[in-house]
Scaffold this active site. Structure first.
Site, short mmCIF file in Angstrom:
data_model
loop_
_atom_site.label_atom_id
_atom_site.label_comp_id
_atom_site.label_asym_id
_atom_site.label_seq_id
_atom_site.Cartn_x
_atom_site.Cartn_y
_atom_site.Cartn_z
N GLU A 113 8.42 6.28 5.75
CA GLU A 113 7.16 5.45 5.80
C GLU A 113 8.49 4.41 6.15
O GLU A 113 8.03 3.34 5.27
CB GLU A 113 6.02 5.26 6.42
CG GLU A 113 5.06 6.06 6.31
CD GLU A 113 3.24 5.88 6.72
OE1 GLU A 113 3.37 4.43 5.87
OE2 GLU A 113 2.60 5.92 6.28
N SER A 149 -6.18 3.74 0.07
CA SER A 149 -5.15 3.69 1.10
C SER A 149 -4.14 1.85 -0.02
O SER A 149 -5.30 0.99 -0.34
CB SER A 149 -5.20 3.06 1.91
OG SER A 149 -4.15 1.96 2.73
#
Length: 254
Positions: free
Chosen positions: A168, A109
């Protein structure tokens, strides 16, 4: 000329780290490398932290556009445990397909780098995983200035096959100047940009770009097995970042 020597492990640090499903984060952030974003709101009762310089630049950008409390930092730096908790919770609540689209596997991440921020328009209810960040109003003003401050919208529509993440519009990544401007001008995601820079090796033609009334010289150098040595013009300031793969990106101010 100035001699520069880099250790192999420095490939895994810097603003241009590529962290995705194929390239895990190799080094963890330490508390002294982090800085909390100033201010709290009812929507953000606890402080969100970022890598120190990233936090300062983001706060400067907020001040420039006069965002005040209109924009809410939803999620910044996450520890590996926090990412695991979010991933597990999303699997239980939303299922595998949703989670694989919007939540990176722990260790993969960008939030674990301290260089990524999720933002939301300040509303009564804010979705933690998919915050509302439209393309007009104050959010549009943020987007219009982001690249000038070194931030890029990381996961754009049409890049899913490369990034492995669904679009996103709320997730921004700090890569610094001039890289954000070059990426924005060419429509590159980070995967494309780092591949593009490999076409400008230390031993060959370098890339020269003009951004914010400054001229930058960029080139790529593949890391050697132990130490990487090269020479740079002694009078030029420079920065170097690993790419989290197998080389370094040099940025020289001309």
């Amino acid at each position: 000329m100035k001699a520069v020597t880099l250790r192999r492990e420095q490939v895994y640090s810097g603003n241009l780290l590529l962290v995705n499903a194929r390239h895990p984060l190799r080094q963890s952030m330490t508390p002294d490398q982090l800085r909390p974003l100033s201010g709290k709101t009812e929507s953000r009762p606890s402080q969100v932290c970022l890598e120190r310089k990233t936090a300062l630049v983001l706060e400067t950008l907020f001040a420039t556009i006069g965002s005040s409390s209109s924009l809410v930092p939803v999620s910044g730096f996450r520890t590996r445990q926090e990412q695991e908790d979010i991933y597990t919770s999303s699997l239980k609540e939303h299922g595998k397909a949703f989670t694989e689209s919007y939540v990176a596997v722990p260790g993969h991440s960008e939030h674990e780098t301290g260089l990524a921020i999720d933002l939301a328009l300040n509303q009564e209810e804010i979705d933690f995983l998919r915050p509302y960040f439209p393309r007009d109003g104050i959010c549009g003003r943020f987007r219009s200035k982001a690249a000038s401050y070194g931030f890029v919208e990381r996961y754009r529509e049409g890049k899913e096959a490369l990034t492995g993440i669904a679009p996103e519009p709320w997730h921004f990544r700090y890569v610094g100047l001039p890289h954000a401007s070059v990426m924005d001008a060419n429509g590159f995601c980070l995967e494309e940009y780092l591949d593009y820079l490999r076409d400008f090796p230390y031993e060959g033609r370098h890339l020269q770009v003009h951004v914010e009334n400054k001229t930058f010289e960029l080139f790529y150098k593949k890391a050697e097995e132990d130490l990487t040595r090269l020479e740079l013009p002694g009078y030029l300031p420079f920065q170097v970042s690993g790419d989290n793969r197998e080389g370094f990106i040099f940025t020289l101010w001309r």
